[in-house]
Motif scaffolding. Structure first.
Motif, PDB file in Angstrom:
ATOM      1  N   VAL A  49       0.849  -1.194   0.000  1.00  0.00           N
ATOM      2  CA  VAL A  49       0.000   0.000   0.000  1.00  0.00           C
ATOM      3  C   VAL A  49       0.884   1.243   0.000  1.00  0.00           C
ATOM      4  N   VAL A  50       0.352   2.314  -0.577  1.00  0.00           N
ATOM      5  CA  VAL A  50       1.027   3.608  -0.553  1.00  0.00           C
ATOM      6  C   VAL A  50       0.001   4.669  -0.169  1.00  0.00           C
ATOM      7  N   THR A  51       0.468   5.699   0.471  1.00  0.00           N
ATOM      8  CA  THR A  51      -0.355   6.853   0.799  1.00  0.00           C
ATOM      9  C   THR A  51      -0.152   7.878  -0.311  1.00  0.00           C
ATOM     10  N   ALA A  52      -1.250   8.308  -0.934  1.00  0.00           N
ATOM     11  CA  ALA A  52      -1.178   9.262  -2.038  1.00  0.00           C
ATOM     12  C   ALA A  52      -1.789  10.589  -1.606  1.00  0.00           C
ATOM     13  N   VAL A  53      -1.065  11.676  -1.859  1.00  0.00           N
ATOM     14  CA  VAL A  53      -1.568  13.030  -1.614  1.00  0.00           C
ATOM     15  C   VAL A  53      -1.818  13.640  -2.987  1.00  0.00           C
ATOM     16  N   ARG A  54      -3.079  13.986  -3.241  1.00  0.00           N
ATOM     17  CA  ARG A  54      -3.469  14.455  -4.573  1.00  0.00           C
ATOM     18  C   ARG A  54      -4.086  15.840  -4.512  1.00  0.00           C
ATOM     19  N   GLU A  55      -4.277  16.416  -5.702  1.00  0.00           N
ATOM     20  CA  GLU A  55      -4.911  17.725  -5.918  1.00  0.00           C
ATOM     21  C   GLU A  55      -4.057  18.884  -5.423  1.00  0.00           C
ATOM     22  N   PHE A  56      -2.724  18.744  -5.504  1.00  0.00           N
ATOM     23  CA  PHE A  56      -1.813  19.843  -5.198  1.00  0.00           C
ATOM     24  C   PHE A  56      -1.790  20.779  -6.396  1.00  0.00           C
ATOM     25  N   ILE A  57      -1.942  22.062  -6.164  1.00  0.00           N
ATOM     26  CA  ILE A  57      -1.912  23.053  -7.238  1.00  0.00           C
ATOM     27  C   ILE A  57      -0.636  23.862  -7.086  1.00  0.00           C
ATOM     28  N   LYS A  68       9.276  15.739  -0.278  1.00  0.00           N
ATOM     29  CA  LYS A  68      10.480  15.470   0.502  1.00  0.00           C
ATOM     30  C   LYS A  68      10.217  15.672   1.990  1.00  0.00           C
ATOM     31  N   GLN A  69       9.500  16.723   2.333  1.00  0.00           N
ATOM     32  CA  GLN A  69       9.188  16.991   3.728  1.00  0.00           C
ATOM     33  C   GLN A  69       8.245  15.933   4.307  1.00  0.00           C
ATOM     34  N   CYS A  74       7.378  11.085   7.742  1.00  0.00           N
ATOM     35  CA  CYS A  74       6.873   9.715   7.911  1.00  0.00           C
ATOM     36  C   CYS A  74       8.003   8.704   8.078  1.00  0.00           C
ATOM     37  N   GLY A  75       9.215   9.086   7.757  1.00  0.00           N
ATOM     38  CA  GLY A  75      10.336   8.160   7.835  1.00  0.00           C
ATOM     39  C   GLY A  75      10.222   7.052   6.812  1.00  0.00           C
ATOM     40  N   SER A  76       9.784   7.406   5.614  1.00  0.00           N
ATOM     41  CA  SER A  76       9.538   6.405   4.588  1.00  0.00           C
ATOM     42  C   SER A  76       9.952   6.949   3.230  1.00  0.00           C
ATOM     43  N   GLY A  77      10.056   6.063   2.261  1.00  0.00           N
ATOM     44  CA  GLY A  77      10.403   6.458   0.902  1.00  0.00           C
ATOM     45  C   GLY A  77       9.165   6.807   0.111  1.00  0.00           C
ATOM     46  N   GLY A  78       9.387   7.199  -1.115  1.00  0.00           N
ATOM     47  CA  GLY A  78       8.266   7.517  -1.983  1.00  0.00           C
ATOM     48  C   GLY A  78       8.718   8.365  -3.150  1.00  0.00           C
ATOM     49  N   SER A  79       7.751   8.995  -3.817  1.00  0.00           N
ATOM     50  CA  SER A  79       8.066   9.832  -4.970  1.00  0.00           C
ATOM     51  C   SER A  79       7.045  10.957  -5.078  1.00  0.00           C
ATOM     52  N   ASP A  83       1.719  15.310 -10.482  1.00  0.00           N
ATOM     53  CA  ASP A  83       0.788  16.051  -9.622  1.00  0.00           C
ATOM     54  C   ASP A  83       0.284  15.260  -8.425  1.00  0.00           C
ATOM     55  N   GLU A  84       1.062  14.310  -7.937  1.00  0.00           N
ATOM     56  CA  GLU A  84       0.711  13.606  -6.710  1.00  0.00           C
ATOM     57  C   GLU A  84       1.967  13.159  -5.984  1.00  0.00           C
ATOM     58  N   ILE A  85       1.814  12.966  -4.669  1.00  0.00           N
ATOM     59  CA  ILE A  85       2.916  12.518  -3.822  1.00  0.00           C
ATOM     60  C   ILE A  85       2.572  11.111  -3.353  1.00  0.00           C
ATOM     61  N   LEU A  86       3.481  10.168  -3.558  1.00  0.00           N
ATOM     62  CA  LEU A  86       3.293   8.798  -3.103  1.00  0.00           C
ATOM     63  C   LEU A  86       4.287   8.507  -1.987  1.00  0.00           C
ATOM     64  N   ILE A  87       3.771   7.994  -0.864  1.00  0.00           N
ATOM     65  CA  ILE A  87       4.615   7.632   0.274  1.00  0.00           C
ATOM     66  C   ILE A  87       4.377   6.166   0.577  1.00  0.00           C
ATOM     67  N   GLN A  88       5.446   5.399   0.672  1.00  0.00           N
ATOM     68  CA  GLN A  88       5.330   3.963   0.873  1.00  0.00           C
ATOM     69  C   GLN A  88       4.749   3.656   2.244  1.00  0.00           C
ATOM     70  N   GLY A  89       3.692   2.848   2.269  1.00  0.00           N
ATOM     71  CA  GLY A  89       3.064   2.443   3.519  1.00  0.00           C
ATOM     72  C   GLY A  89       1.806   3.247   3.813  1.00  0.00           C
ATOM     73  N   ASP A  90       1.099   2.839   4.861  1.00  0.00           N
ATOM     74  CA  ASP A  90      -0.130   3.511   5.281  1.00  0.00           C
ATOM     75  C   ASP A  90       0.218   4.566   6.330  1.00  0.00           C
ATOM     76  N   HIS A  91       0.377   5.812   5.874  1.00  0.00           N
ATOM     77  CA  HIS A  91       0.746   6.925   6.758  1.00  0.00           C
ATOM     78  C   HIS A  91      -0.301   8.031   6.692  1.00  0.00           C
ATOM     79  N   ARG A  92      -1.564   7.675   6.466  1.00  0.00           N
ATOM     80  CA  ARG A  92      -2.601   8.695   6.295  1.00  0.00           C
ATOM     81  C   ARG A  92      -2.730   9.590   7.520  1.00  0.00           C
ATOM     82  N   ASP A  93      -2.702   9.010   8.706  1.00  0.00           N
ATOM     83  CA  ASP A  93      -2.875   9.813   9.912  1.00  0.00           C
ATOM     84  C   ASP A  93      -1.702  10.762  10.138  1.00  0.00           C
ATOM     85  N   LYS A  94      -0.480  10.279   9.918  1.00  0.00           N
ATOM     86  CA  LYS A  94       0.707  11.132  10.074  1.00  0.00           C
ATOM     87  C   LYS A  94       0.694  12.271   9.060  1.00  0.00           C
TER      88      LYS A  94
END
Length: 111
Positions: A49-57, A68-69, A74-79, A83-94
């Motif tokens: 699973v990955v946590t995705a942050v979307r709709e950044f303008i 990067k921040q 979250c102490g995790s990798g990603g990309s 137009d979206e940020i993917l963070i490895q793992g379930d970090h929705r609450d953080k």
């Protein structure tokens, strides 16, 4: 975004031909209070699973900096691309807590 959309122009025999690209100016980054970010949980193959942050303008550079921040928080990798940020793992609450602490309007989305 790195591929050029040439609208079907392959070759021109006109020696004075100059291709006119319909490029739009880069998006101006909105301040955090005007951003309306959605936090998704995306399930990938292999029980990952990955946590995705979307709709950044905003610009790609600002998206990469925010990614990067978030990855550091979250102490995790990603990309951060397309137009979206993917963070490895379930970090929705953080991610939600970090974004609201920094003044971003954000909420969990999806089922």
């Amino acid at each position: 975004m790195s591929k050029k959309n040439r609208s079907g122009v392959v070759y021109s025999t006109n020696p004075d031909f100059n291709y006119q690209a319909d490029e739009q100016p880069p998006a101006e980054t909105l301040p955090p209070a005007q951003q309306n970010l959605k936090i998704w949980l995306v399930k990938l193959g292999g029980n990952k699973v990955v946590t995705a942050v979307r709709e950044f303008i905003g610009s790609e550079a600002d998206l990469a900096e925010l990614g990067k921040q978030l990855k550091a928080a979250c102490g995790s990798g990603g990309s951060a691309k397309d137009d979206e940020i993917l963070i490895q793992g379930d970090h929705r609450d953080k991610v939600l807590a970090w974004l609201t602490n920094k003044g971003y309007k954000s909420k969990k989305a999806g089922g």
